[in-house]
Write an enzyme that holds these catalytic residues in place. Structure first.
Site, PDB file in Angstrom:
ATOM      1  N   GLY A 110      -4.502 -12.141  -3.206  1.00  0.00           N
ATOM      2  CA  GLY A 110      -3.403 -11.203  -2.991  1.00  0.00           C
ATOM      3  C   GLY A 110      -2.216 -11.461  -3.891  1.00  0.00           C
ATOM      4  N   ASP A 127       1.306  -4.042  -9.259  1.00  0.00           N
ATOM      5  CA  ASP A 127       0.891  -5.349  -9.764  1.00  0.00           C
ATOM      6  C   ASP A 127       1.183  -5.484 -11.251  1.00  0.00           C
ATOM      7  OD1 ASP A 127      -0.039  -5.596  -7.207  1.00  0.00           O
ATOM      8  OD2 ASP A 127      -2.160  -5.384  -7.729  1.00  0.00           O
ATOM      9  N   HIS A 148       0.822  -1.222   0.000  1.00  0.00           N
ATOM     10  CA  HIS A 148       0.000   0.000   0.000  1.00  0.00           C
ATOM     11  C   HIS A 148       0.855   1.270   0.000  1.00  0.00           C
ATOM     12  CE1 HIS A 148      -4.055  -1.658   0.363  1.00  0.00           C
ATOM     13  NE2 HIS A 148      -3.535  -2.585   1.145  1.00  0.00           N
ATOM     14  N   ASP A 172       2.618   1.985  -3.193  1.00  0.00           N
ATOM     15  CA  ASP A 172       2.858   2.312  -4.603  1.00  0.00           C
ATOM     16  C   ASP A 172       2.027   3.509  -5.042  1.00  0.00           C
ATOM     17  OD1 ASP A 172       0.589   0.722  -4.305  1.00  0.00           O
ATOM     18  OD2 ASP A 172       0.796  -0.239  -6.265  1.00  0.00           O
TER      19      ASP A 172
END
Length: 561
Positions: free
Chosen positions: A190, A250, A61, A63
């Protein structure tokens, strides 16, 4: 730079599998996909697009605050076989320009057909810049598997098929496509199955429309093939179309990763990625908590809320530091630090005077300056949520913006739901987690360049950072859940050096750092001690817990004619 390289397009299976390090079982999976496509559509696919899932080793959390992260691609992936549709008189399939027939090897996902449409935007506010636009119906309230396929397609339409050109038939239309999807990245785990699906979809539509190997002209007038970095940016835009405000980690990990190392991905001032060698003898084990986290459904209370809390906190901190921020700007914590320490960014995006040590020092200083994010006064008899959180009215006042401007900047583009906004604890996590990423990277680089540093001490140091990250995710960012907390504790008892949640959290997977010679013992102990795994054997157990090394990034295989 890895981000500036073109997307690999393979025409030889031997080269493809050598690059992926693929097992015989995975090769058989590719062959089955080709055979099933031919059975369903009456011909072989022309392309297979591949995009892997990813495991984030550390850096959760942060990026979307533009701090660097350290993920790695995993071997598990999404494959999409595709080919232009062959029109026959007896064909019952839609033949509208760009129409799609999408099937999935998993029978629980039904066959879908859809077509992009050009809508007249003359009545809309942006009509002065574009008269027409593409439209694909994507339901963000009830997320369906084909929504990710549509999201990938949407970006290709927007970037490579000008709506105005298609109306005037100057650039042609996208062609009708048949595609078949299969994936072994567990959803809601995840491990970024959604990003893998969007990246693979984007690649499939690029390839089948002849855009992947086509030269494009940059803003500087130079021609080049689509680069990995450009695909990452397109995929980031695409995933936002399903209602999730992704920060880019991601997609970057899925596209840019190499099999030799983890990736240090930086987003400021521009996207960049560099390999980080991992110590020999280290294995990362992913274990699924079996709690499914649907980011799109819960986003307004979880993921998207954290994005807003992080952005608003950055503005308030900037104000307290005397950092100038435009009224309509959504400044991030990384940008606040850059302006505070006097970093200069050239027109080309390069940094002047920035260094890892300087960034580490700034993070350490700012961790002591976060009290400005707390409410000014609270009764001692209230709960912790109210004690540290601020109401909407308090938050607006702290920014110095008018209510109308605040809502336009921070709430007009996203839906959030909260009584108290936890600006202080979110900032504590973001800054401390960003510092841990730099420390993790430094330990890996030092270990690889020095023979005097023992592997054991390196693994212990990395494990300690992973454990601290899990504590921060659970206590400060509130993105863990009871099952993840239990699973990480059991991992440490089973001999892991460190264990933490990976991905957005609220369910999904943990990642544990384990010595190579302890993998079998570790996995057996987790099976015995984590209650949801009781009774799982063979393939069912392998689906929820597996060891991985860094894998290779996205690619396309072009079948022989």
């Amino acid at each position: 730079m890895a981000a500036e390289q073109p997307i690999p397009v393979y025409t030889n299976l031997q080269d493809l599998h050598k690059n992926l390090g693929t097992s015989i079982a995975n090769i058989e999976r590719w062959n089955r996909l080709v055979a099933e496509f031919e059975r369903r559509f009456g011909r072989k696919p022309v392309y297979i697009a591949r995009a892997p899932g990813r495991v984030n080793l550390i850096g959760e959390h942060i990026d979307y605050a533009l701090f660097g992260v350290l993920p790695a691609a995993i071997e598990r992936d999404v494959l999409i076989a595709c080919a232009p549709r062959i029109h026959t008189i007896s064909s019952a399939e839609p033949q509208q320009p760009g129409s799609v027939v999408a099937e999935n090897l998993d029978p629980k996902y039904p066959r879908q057909t859809f077509s992009p449409t050009l809508i007249n935007k003359a009545h809309l506010s942006d009509a002065s810049t574009r008269t027409h636009g593409w439209h694909l119906d994507i339901n963000t309230k009830e997320l369906r598997w084909e929504s990710y396929v549509k999201a990938g397609y949407y970006g290709i339409l927007e970037h490579f098929f000008s709506p105005q050109g298609s109306v005037n038939n100057e650039e042609g239309h996208p062609i009708p496509v048949d595609l078949l999807v299969t994936g072994i990245v567990p959803s809601g785990s995840g491990l970024s199955s959604s990003a893998a699906m969007v990246v693979a979809s984007s690649l499939a539509f690029l390839a089948v429309n002849g855009k992947l190997e086509q030269s494009i002209t940059s803003s500087h007038g130079l021609t080049h093939r689509l680069t990995k970095g450009e695909l990452v940016r397109i995929a980031m835009e695409n995933e936002k179309r399903v209602g999730v405000n992704s920060g880019g980690m991601d997609q970057a990990a899925s596209v840019i990763s190499s099999p030799a190392a983890a990736l240090y991905i930086s987003f400021f001032p521009t996207l960049s990625a560099s390999p980080v060698p991992l110590p020999s003898g280290a294995i990362f084990i992913c274990a699924n908590s079996l709690v499914v986290s649907d980011k799109a459904v819960t986003a307004k209370r979880r993921y998207n809320l954290r994005v807003v809390e992080t952005l608003v906190g950055a503005r308030i901190l900037a104000k307290s530091l005397g950092v100038n921020v435009g009224e309509k700007a959504k400044i991030t914590y990384r940008e606040v630090i850059g302006r505070w320490v006097g970093e200069k960014v050239t027109a080309g995006g390069a940094e002047e005077g920035a260094s890892v040590e300087r960034l580490k020092g700034a993070l350490e200083q700012l961790l002591g300056k976060l009290d400005v994010l707390k409410p000014t006064s609270r009764s001692q008899n209230v709960g912790e949520e109210e004690q540290l959180g601020v109401t909407m009215e308090e938050m607006i006042q702290m920014t110095g913006l008018s209510p109308d401007v605040f809502r336009d900047v921070y709430l007009s583009w996203v839906e959030v739901e909260a009584t108290y906004f936890q600006l202080y604890t979110r900032a504590q996590h973001v800054l401390s987690e960003s510092l841990r990423v730099l420390q993790f990277r430094e330990i890996c680089l030092s270990s690889s360049s020095s023979s005097s540093i023992s592997t054991e001490s390196t693994l212990e140091a990395l494990g300690a950072l992973m454990n601290a990250s899990q504590s921060s995710c659970s206590a400060l960012f509130d993105c863990s859940c009871p099952e993840l907390d239990i699973l990480t504790k059991l991992a440490l008892q089973a001999g892991a050096y460190g264990s933490r949640l990976t991905g957005a959290g609220w369910g999904g997977c943990t990642v544990s750092l384990v010595a190579a010679d302890k993998v079998n013992i570790f996995m057996r102990m987790i099976k015995e001690t984590y209650e949801p795994y009781h009774g799982l054997e063979g393939e069912r157990l392998e689906e929820v817990m597996f060891a991985t090394r860094p894998g290779s990034g996205a690619c396309v295989y072009k079948l022989e004619a």
